[in-house]
Design a protein around this motif. Sequence first.
Motif, PDB file in Angstrom:
ATOM      1  N   MET A 135     -15.957 -26.118  22.877  1.00  0.00           N
ATOM      2  CA  MET A 135     -16.965 -26.532  21.895  1.00  0.00           C
ATOM      3  C   MET A 135     -18.108 -25.520  21.972  1.00  0.00           C
ATOM      4  O   MET A 135     -18.682 -25.302  23.039  1.00  0.00           O
ATOM      5  CB  MET A 135     -17.484 -27.932  22.216  1.00  0.00           C
ATOM      6  CG  MET A 135     -18.492 -28.439  21.212  1.00  0.00           C
ATOM      7  SD  MET A 135     -18.826 -30.204  21.395  1.00  0.00           S
ATOM      8  CE  MET A 135     -19.851 -30.186  22.839  1.00  0.00           C
ATOM      9  N   VAL A 136     -18.379 -24.889  20.841  1.00  0.00           N
ATOM     10  CA  VAL A 136     -19.496 -23.949  20.791  1.00  0.00           C
ATOM     11  C   VAL A 136     -20.564 -24.582  19.917  1.00  0.00           C
ATOM     12  O   VAL A 136     -20.323 -24.844  18.730  1.00  0.00           O
ATOM     13  CB  VAL A 136     -19.062 -22.587  20.241  1.00  0.00           C
ATOM     14  CG1 VAL A 136     -20.254 -21.646  20.166  1.00  0.00           C
ATOM     15  CG2 VAL A 136     -17.980 -21.982  21.115  1.00  0.00           C
ATOM     16  N   ASP A 137     -21.708 -24.853  20.537  1.00  0.00           N
ATOM     17  CA  ASP A 137     -22.744 -25.666  19.903  1.00  0.00           C
ATOM     18  C   ASP A 137     -22.116 -26.963  19.416  1.00  0.00           C
ATOM     19  O   ASP A 137     -21.678 -27.743  20.225  1.00  0.00           O
ATOM     20  CB  ASP A 137     -23.451 -24.880  18.809  1.00  0.00           C
ATOM     21  CG  ASP A 137     -24.263 -23.728  19.415  1.00  0.00           C
ATOM     22  OD1 ASP A 137     -24.664 -23.856  20.596  1.00  0.00           O
ATOM     23  OD2 ASP A 137     -24.452 -22.706  18.752  1.00  0.00           O
ATOM     24  N   LYS A 138     -21.961 -27.165  18.104  1.00  0.00           N
ATOM     25  CA  LYS A 138     -21.400 -28.448  17.668  1.00  0.00           C
ATOM     26  C   LYS A 138     -19.997 -28.285  17.095  1.00  0.00           C
ATOM     27  O   LYS A 138     -19.434 -29.243  16.556  1.00  0.00           O
ATOM     28  CB  LYS A 138     -22.313 -29.071  16.617  1.00  0.00           C
ATOM     29  CG  LYS A 138     -23.731 -29.236  17.128  1.00  0.00           C
ATOM     30  CD  LYS A 138     -24.242 -30.627  16.976  1.00  0.00           C
ATOM     31  CE  LYS A 138     -25.219 -30.915  18.094  1.00  0.00           C
ATOM     32  NZ  LYS A 138     -25.920 -32.159  17.935  1.00  0.00           N
ATOM     33  N   ALA A 139     -19.448 -27.064  17.145  1.00  0.00           N
ATOM     34  CA  ALA A 139     -18.150 -26.834  16.503  1.00  0.00           C
ATOM     35  C   ALA A 139     -17.026 -26.781  17.527  1.00  0.00           C
ATOM     36  O   ALA A 139     -17.181 -26.195  18.602  1.00  0.00           O
ATOM     37  CB  ALA A 139     -18.195 -25.530  15.717  1.00  0.00           C
ATOM     38  N   TYR A 140     -15.915 -27.426  17.199  1.00  0.00           N
ATOM     39  CA  TYR A 140     -14.741 -27.392  18.062  1.00  0.00           C
ATOM     40  C   TYR A 140     -13.894 -26.166  17.724  1.00  0.00           C
ATOM     41  O   TYR A 140     -13.705 -25.830  16.550  1.00  0.00           O
ATOM     42  CB  TYR A 140     -13.879 -28.647  17.825  1.00  0.00           C
ATOM     43  CG  TYR A 140     -14.187 -29.790  18.773  1.00  0.00           C
ATOM     44  CD1 TYR A 140     -15.496 -30.156  19.054  1.00  0.00           C
ATOM     45  CD2 TYR A 140     -13.147 -30.508  19.372  1.00  0.00           C
ATOM     46  CE1 TYR A 140     -15.768 -31.205  19.907  1.00  0.00           C
ATOM     47  CE2 TYR A 140     -13.413 -31.551  20.223  1.00  0.00           C
ATOM     48  CZ  TYR A 140     -14.726 -31.898  20.490  1.00  0.00           C
ATOM     49  OH  TYR A 140     -14.996 -32.935  21.343  1.00  0.00           O
ATOM     50  N   HIS A 141     -13.351 -25.529  18.742  1.00  0.00           N
ATOM     51  CA  HIS A 141     -12.379 -24.459  18.552  1.00  0.00           C
ATOM     52  C   HIS A 141     -11.183 -24.811  19.412  1.00  0.00           C
ATOM     53  O   HIS A 141     -11.354 -25.169  20.584  1.00  0.00           O
ATOM     54  CB  HIS A 141     -12.966 -23.113  18.977  1.00  0.00           C
ATOM     55  CG  HIS A 141     -14.215 -22.766  18.213  1.00  0.00           C
ATOM     56  ND1 HIS A 141     -14.187 -22.056  17.031  1.00  0.00           N
ATOM     57  CD2 HIS A 141     -15.510 -23.066  18.457  1.00  0.00           C
ATOM     58  CE1 HIS A 141     -15.442 -21.920  16.587  1.00  0.00           C
ATOM     59  NE2 HIS A 141     -16.252 -22.537  17.433  1.00  0.00           N
ATOM     60  N   GLU A 142      -9.967 -24.736  18.855  1.00  0.00           N
ATOM     61  CA  GLU A 142      -8.786 -25.164  19.586  1.00  0.00           C
ATOM     62  C   GLU A 142      -7.867 -23.988  19.852  1.00  0.00           C
ATOM     63  O   GLU A 142      -7.964 -22.951  19.197  1.00  0.00           O
ATOM     64  CB  GLU A 142      -8.098 -26.285  18.801  1.00  0.00           C
ATOM     65  CG  GLU A 142      -8.998 -27.520  18.729  1.00  0.00           C
ATOM     66  CD  GLU A 142      -8.538 -28.575  17.734  1.00  0.00           C
ATOM     67  OE1 GLU A 142      -7.840 -28.224  16.772  1.00  0.00           O
ATOM     68  OE2 GLU A 142      -8.879 -29.748  17.933  1.00  0.00           O
ATOM     69  N   CYS A 143      -6.939 -24.166  20.809  1.00  0.00           N
ATOM     70  CA  CYS A 143      -6.002 -23.113  21.221  1.00  0.00           C
ATOM     71  C   CYS A 143      -6.741 -21.779  21.416  1.00  0.00           C
ATOM     72  O   CYS A 143      -6.370 -20.749  20.836  1.00  0.00           O
ATOM     73  CB  CYS A 143      -4.901 -22.934  20.185  1.00  0.00           C
ATOM     74  SG  CYS A 143      -3.997 -24.443  19.848  1.00  0.00           S
ATOM     75  N   VAL A 144      -7.788 -21.825  22.205  1.00  0.00           N
ATOM     76  CA  VAL A 144      -8.654 -20.651  22.328  1.00  0.00           C
ATOM     77  C   VAL A 144      -8.112 -19.688  23.377  1.00  0.00           C
ATOM     78  O   VAL A 144      -7.768 -20.093  24.491  1.00  0.00           O
ATOM     79  CB  VAL A 144     -10.084 -21.069  22.701  1.00  0.00           C
ATOM     80  CG1 VAL A 144     -11.000 -19.849  22.755  1.00  0.00           C
ATOM     81  CG2 VAL A 144     -10.617 -22.070  21.696  1.00  0.00           C
ATOM     82  N   THR A 145      -8.014 -18.428  23.006  1.00  0.00           N
ATOM     83  CA  THR A 145      -7.611 -17.381  23.941  1.00  0.00           C
ATOM     84  C   THR A 145      -8.844 -16.584  24.327  1.00  0.00           C
ATOM     85  O   THR A 145      -9.885 -16.689  23.651  1.00  0.00           O
ATOM     86  CB  THR A 145      -6.619 -16.418  23.268  1.00  0.00           C
ATOM     87  OG1 THR A 145      -7.282 -15.860  22.124  1.00  0.00           O
ATOM     88  CG2 THR A 145      -5.340 -17.129  22.847  1.00  0.00           C
ATOM     89  N   PRO A 146      -8.777 -15.755  25.391  1.00  0.00           N
ATOM     90  CA  PRO A 146      -9.932 -14.928  25.744  1.00  0.00           C
ATOM     91  C   PRO A 146     -10.387 -14.053  24.581  1.00  0.00           C
ATOM     92  O   PRO A 146     -11.594 -13.911  24.350  1.00  0.00           O
ATOM     93  CB  PRO A 146      -9.402 -14.066  26.897  1.00  0.00           C
ATOM     94  CG  PRO A 146      -8.366 -14.917  27.550  1.00  0.00           C
ATOM     95  CD  PRO A 146      -7.724 -15.687  26.434  1.00  0.00           C
ATOM     96  N   GLU A 147      -9.449 -13.495  23.809  1.00  0.00           N
ATOM     97  CA  GLU A 147      -9.841 -12.658  22.670  1.00  0.00           C
ATOM     98  C   GLU A 147     -10.590 -13.491  21.628  1.00  0.00           C
ATOM     99  O   GLU A 147     -11.615 -13.077  21.082  1.00  0.00           O
ATOM    100  CB  GLU A 147      -8.609 -12.020  22.009  1.00  0.00           C
ATOM    101  CG  GLU A 147      -7.821 -11.078  22.903  1.00  0.00           C
ATOM    102  CD  GLU A 147      -7.014 -11.798  23.985  1.00  0.00           C
ATOM    103  OE1 GLU A 147      -6.322 -12.796  23.637  1.00  0.00           O
ATOM    104  OE2 GLU A 147      -7.107 -11.406  25.163  1.00  0.00           O
ATOM    105  N   ALA A 148     -10.052 -14.714  21.396  1.00  0.00           N
ATOM    106  CA  ALA A 148     -10.669 -15.578  20.383  1.00  0.00           C
ATOM    107  C   ALA A 148     -12.097 -15.936  20.771  1.00  0.00           C
ATOM    108  O   ALA A 148     -13.004 -15.921  19.937  1.00  0.00           O
ATOM    109  CB  ALA A 148      -9.824 -16.830  20.179  1.00  0.00           C
ATOM    110  N   ILE A 149     -12.288 -16.219  22.070  1.00  0.00           N
ATOM    111  CA  ILE A 149     -13.636 -16.632  22.478  1.00  0.00           C
ATOM    112  C   ILE A 149     -14.612 -15.477  22.342  1.00  0.00           C
ATOM    113  O   ILE A 149     -15.777 -15.677  21.962  1.00  0.00           O
ATOM    114  CB  ILE A 149     -13.635 -17.217  23.914  1.00  0.00           C
ATOM    115  CG1 ILE A 149     -14.943 -18.004  24.200  1.00  0.00           C
ATOM    116  CG2 ILE A 149     -13.533 -16.146  24.994  1.00  0.00           C
ATOM    117  CD1 ILE A 149     -14.970 -19.338  23.592  1.00  0.00           C
TER     118      ILE A 149
END
Lengths: 797, 175
Positions: free
Chosen positions: B153-167
């Motif tokens: 969760m970044v601030d109020k948004a969810y991010h799923e199936c996160v990889t190091p590149e994605a983050i």
Amino acid sequence: MSDDKITLEIDGRVCTAAPGEMIIAVADREGIVIPRFCYHEKLSIAANCRMCLVEAEQGGRPFPKPIPACATPVGEGMKVLTRSKKALDAQRGTMEFLLINHPLDCPICDQGGECELQDVSMGYGEDVSRFSERKRVVKDEDLGPLIATEMTRCIHCTRCVRFGAEVAGLRELGATGRGEDMRIGTFVGQSMAHELSGNIIDLCPVGALTSKPYRFTARAWELTSDEGIAPHDGVGSNLQLHIRGGQVMRVHPRDNEAVNECWISDRDRFSYEGLNSPERLKAPMLKRDGEWQEVDWQEALHAAVDLLKAPGPDQLGVLVSPSATLEEQFLLQRLVRALGSDHIDTRLRQLDFSAAAADPRLPWLGVPIAELEQQQAALLIGSDIRQEQPLLAHRLRKAALSGATIALLNPYEVDLNHRSIQLRSAPQALDRDLRALLKLLGRPPVAGPIAEPDERHQRIADALTRAGQAGKGLVLLGALAENAPVYGLVRALAAEVAAAAGCQLGCLAPAANSVGSWCAGSLPHRLPGGAAPARPGLDARAMLTDPRQGYLLWGLEPDRDLADPILAMSALRAAKQVVACTAFRSPALDAVADVLLPISAFAETAGTFVNTEARWQRFQGAVPPPGDSRPGWKVLRVLGTMMELPGFAQNSAREVHDELASQCRDLTPDNQLRGSMPATDLSSATPQGAELFRLGNVPIYATDPLVRRASALQRTPLAEQLAVSLHPEDAAALGLADGQLARVVQVATNGECIEVNAPVVIDDRIAVGCARIPAGVEGSGELGPIMGPVQISKAGD
Amino acid sequence: MSFRNTPLAVIHDVDKETLLTPELRAEIDKHVAKYPPEWKQSAVMPALTLVQDHNGGWLSRELMDQVAAYLDMPETAVYEVATFYAMYDLEPVGRHKVCVCNSVSCMLGGAEELMHHIEKKYNVAPGGTTADGKLTFKEFECLGACRHAPAVMVDKAYHECVTPEAIDKIIDDLD
């Protein structure tokens, strides 16, 4: 279902229960033991320790999982197994989890030997822990001078948190954090400032919360236990005294639902520390040429006999602590009356005796203590109830929480932990609000000034009327009223209010044996059994305003326990003979007495206290009095015999008690006032010009010589110091700011003028025109009347 | 009386008009209106969230005390809530919060690797804030998005199936 009763089976035993009862409550009643940590019958149910898991079935269908006995209500035909394999496995499992983080420091833990966790782990714990990881460690918080913390030992039962929220009405402790980080504490690190805080020591099932003064001084198995009665307020809490080697090591409550339930106040719990004060008088002392010398009893007694005989019949005054036992008070009045005078009194802080002729036969609470919580409305007149009677305040709080209207009429707004209606009036003007209430209650006007009734008066009058119709209303008089210069008038008006609203009138006994004085006859206008003497003697105040030649002081310090210290000290200094029987030495006693006889204090003598509901509670001496001091009744018996007076041949305190009890057979509690409305002359009590009115409250830990020497209690935030509390308006008018030094000038009844400096506290809860300057505290002995006109100015001006 | 069925109301001796800000009070009142009057304190969680957002992402003790006063509840009860839930921060935080779920599914799905990556690349330990004050990195106890682990969760948004590149991309796009 017949009679709303449920039948169930616990471990094969058929039990009956009320609907809604929890399994554990029924099992407790039946004597079936279910282990538990978080459940406590006086607290709400948390069901968080999971130790009381049991197997059960309802309607032939077993519950799929073990159920917590503390949180599962009984059902018709339920079958509960507390010792089945499934139940025991569940209990063992819980125990293993609880022990995971619990330190193995039982050998150095104060709770060791009386620990619920230790006991239960003996039954359910495994020898070897399967947990090999690091145990958690929790930082301790300082909860003040009474409670020691060792929070690593905490098992999170939350009993202390629930006690705070539900009983004390002070939600300071909480469970912060989550999971392994969860901890019990105040989070912000403040100390528990509450008059019942010590009870969390008893509630804590482990060694997380223990008694600080008792810490590391004894082990539970070295202690013997004796029963006692608390000596500080009108409740007469039942105590368990824990003793080692002739010393009281600590004090615990003894359950008595009718009196103190399972609680005691901190004052009753920690005052035992005063017994070991360095100021204890351990040998008789005689003043020779202004020098104090230790002498043997023989010599001291002969000196005392001579001193007591010297003044002659009308010239001996006897001032007795209202915490003296019934036996002591009974023998004291016999002694003084045999010497030909009726000048004996225990109402040491009372100023107004103008209505003594109207005194009731045996003033008491008006209802049994246990019924306080069933009242629908109560009006307290002149009472800082939490300070005066902590456990009665708790009962009234229970009433308030179940919807009762609790109203107070006081010279200052008091701190309460429940809803209330508070009226505020200067002590000499308490009568005005009562007249306003009488007007609203439809009574013909009573002569005198009247307050303008407002919406609060209306609500109080309505609530009292409604409660009166249901027979559950009460009008109570407290210590602030009793010590006020208008007591007679206030009491008469209070009785009128009670009558008009159909409520009971009650008096809060200021000390452990105040009611006992009315039984024992240790009052100038009462003989044992409640009869009136032919001619009443001088009361506590008259004995000093009209000085006697000789005095006998019993268990009191003249500069702290009397209504007007300056007046008292000058009368005693001028007296030719002063005999003081005391457990403690004090500079004031040293200054005025000619002989000091060491007598027993609390727990050191057999005796009886009559509490505020007129309940006679006998107790035995639990420890021997230190040094050469002797139980008070024995000293009196010897004095009486040496003076060859009749009636001093008793062989035991029991005999003294029985003799008095037979005389009190027809004495029943009775608050009915005799006579009509007194005409009180208020001129001397009314402030003139720029004067304020001194309002002398007796703080909770300043009531008697014993508690004043209990060092831990004196370090708590509740222990008040000498200070001048003023309403912001008055302070502004005088140009005084918070913390500044004020000069207090008071004129004693004998015309002596005294000056004392004390710091100013600005407090908007004080009535305008009042200066609250406590009595009974260090430095208050330099002042005049506990209530009366006073001049305040900036120090140094 | 039961602890659970009757909340302990503590009436604080303050004028409520002086607490927080008028806007915050109005927002909190909307939540208070959802509960019975004696259960005002049920609104403590949304109230804390609103106050935290208004205060740059963290709660000071003074603010918690004001929430307690506003909802007529004991201060300790507010501290209990604020220390229990991971989404409340009691220390000043960075401009953004990156919360990596560390519960079972996410851990199995690579949350540990993700955390090591953030720790190394941005030089910030879990619970800490980067030197430039851009982000606070938090290990979070269950975001409830197990189906698409690992979740962040970044601030109020969810991010799923996160990889190091994605983050890295998500973090780069912040500010």
